[in-house]
Design a protein around this motif. Structure first.
Motif, PDB file in Angstrom:
ATOM      1  N   ALA A  62       9.244   7.117   0.385  1.00 52.04           N
ATOM      2  CA  ALA A  62       8.111   6.766  -0.124  1.00 52.04           C
ATOM      3  C   ALA A  62       8.071   5.206  -0.762  1.00 52.04           C
ATOM      4  N   SER A  63       6.798   4.706  -0.664  1.00 52.40           N
ATOM      5  CA  SER A  63       6.767   3.472  -1.269  1.00 52.40           C
ATOM      6  C   SER A  63       5.199   3.247  -1.616  1.00 52.40           C
ATOM      7  N   GLY A  64       4.968   2.021  -2.514  1.00 51.83           N
ATOM      8  CA  GLY A  64       3.691   1.836  -2.939  1.00 51.83           C
ATOM      9  C   GLY A  64       3.212   2.429  -4.095  1.00 51.83           C
ATOM     10  N   PHE A  65       4.003   3.262  -4.684  1.00 53.12           N
ATOM     11  CA  PHE A  65       3.528   4.077  -5.848  1.00 53.12           C
ATOM     12  C   PHE A  65       4.638   4.496  -6.595  1.00 53.12           C
TER      13      PHE A  65
ATOM     14  N   TYR B  45       5.515  11.350  -9.638  1.00 50.29           N
ATOM     15  CA  TYR B  45       4.734  12.186  -8.686  1.00 50.29           C
ATOM     16  C   TYR B  45       5.366  13.536  -8.296  1.00 50.29           C
TER      17      TYR B  45
ATOM     18  N   ASN C 283      13.701   6.748  -3.964  1.00 48.63           N
ATOM     19  CA  ASN C 283      12.198   6.978  -3.682  1.00 48.63           C
ATOM     20  C   ASN C 283      12.209   7.850  -2.344  1.00 48.63           C
TER      21      ASN C 283
ATOM     22  N   PHE D  83       6.813   6.559  -7.596  1.00 47.43           N
ATOM     23  CA  PHE D  83       7.321   7.819  -6.925  1.00 47.43           C
ATOM     24  C   PHE D  83       7.960   8.988  -7.791  1.00 47.43           C
TER      25      PHE D  83
ATOM     26  N   GLN E 197       0.888  -1.205  -0.048  1.00 45.32           N
ATOM     27  CA  GLN E 197       0.160  -0.024   0.184  1.00 45.32           C
ATOM     28  C   GLN E 197       0.762   1.448   0.094  1.00 45.32           C
ATOM     29  N   VAL E 198       0.219   2.475  -0.422  1.00 42.75           N
ATOM     30  CA  VAL E 198       0.919   3.555  -0.479  1.00 42.75           C
ATOM     31  C   VAL E 198       1.470   4.010   0.989  1.00 42.75           C
ATOM     32  N   GLN E 199       2.602   4.429   1.113  1.00 45.41           N
ATOM     33  CA  GLN E 199       3.110   4.675   2.115  1.00 45.41           C
ATOM     34  C   GLN E 199       4.152   6.012   2.246  1.00 45.41           C
TER      35      GLN E 199
ATOM     36  N   TYR F 128      -1.824  11.553  -1.683  1.00 44.68           N
ATOM     37  CA  TYR F 128      -1.190  10.749  -0.692  1.00 44.68           C
ATOM     38  C   TYR F 128      -0.325  11.675   0.709  1.00 44.68           C
TER      39      TYR F 128
END
Length: 122
Positions: free
Chosen positions: A24-27, A32, A77, A29, A1-3, A111
Motif C-alpha cells: 500500500a502507498s499514498g494513504f 485503515y 505498509n 495504511f 496517489q493511492v495505490q 481503495y
C-alpha cells in the motif's frame, strides 16, 4: 496517489500453499482496515478475509476458515494472505482493499488493487 499492489499469485496444485501480498502507498495504511476479496470467472466478487486497522481482529469467510489467514505489517505498509490446503474452487482473481471497518461488504471499502490471479489445478 493511492495505490494497492497485489503480488504472489500463480499456479499451484490442489493442497498447495501460496502467500499473497498487498503493498500500500499514498494513504495512511495503519489507520485503515484491510480486506481480501476474490472473483472467479462468471461469478460475483466475494469476501475472503478482513483485518482491523489495529491488527487485533481478523475475520474470514466460512469457505476459507482454517485454511487462509490474513495479517498485516504496518512497518512495511503491507497486507498478507497466507493460503494453504488450496482447492480448485479457490481459483479466482484476488483483490486487496482498504476501508474504515473490517467488514465483508465490498461497498464499504474505499481503495482497491488491480488483483492477482490464483489458479489451483486438480
Amino acid at each position: 496517489q493511492v495505490q494497492l499492489l497485489e503480488s504472489g499469485g500463480g499456479l499451484v496444485q490442489t493442497g498447495g500453499s501460496l502467500r499473497l501480498s498487498c503493498a500500500a502507498s499514498g494513504f495512511s495504511f495503519s489507520s485503515y482496515s484491510m480486506g481480501w476479496f476474490r472473483q472467479a470467472p462468471g461469478k460475483e466478487r466475494e469476501f475472503v478475509a478482513a483485518i482491523s486497522w489495529s491488527g487485533t481482529s481478523t475475520y474470514h469467510a466460512d469457505s476459507v476458515k482454517g485454511r487462509f489467514t490474513a495479517s498485516r505489517d504496518d512497518a512495511k505498509n503491507s497486507l498478507y494472505l497466507q493460503m494453504s490446503s488450496l482447492k480448485p474452487e479457490d481459483t479466482a482473481v484476488y483483490f486487496c482493499a482498504a476501508g474504515i471497518e473490517p467488514v465483508s461488504e465490498d461497498h464499504a471499502y474505499d481503495y482497491w488493487g488491480q488483483g492477482t490471479q490464483v489458479t489451483v489445478s486438480s
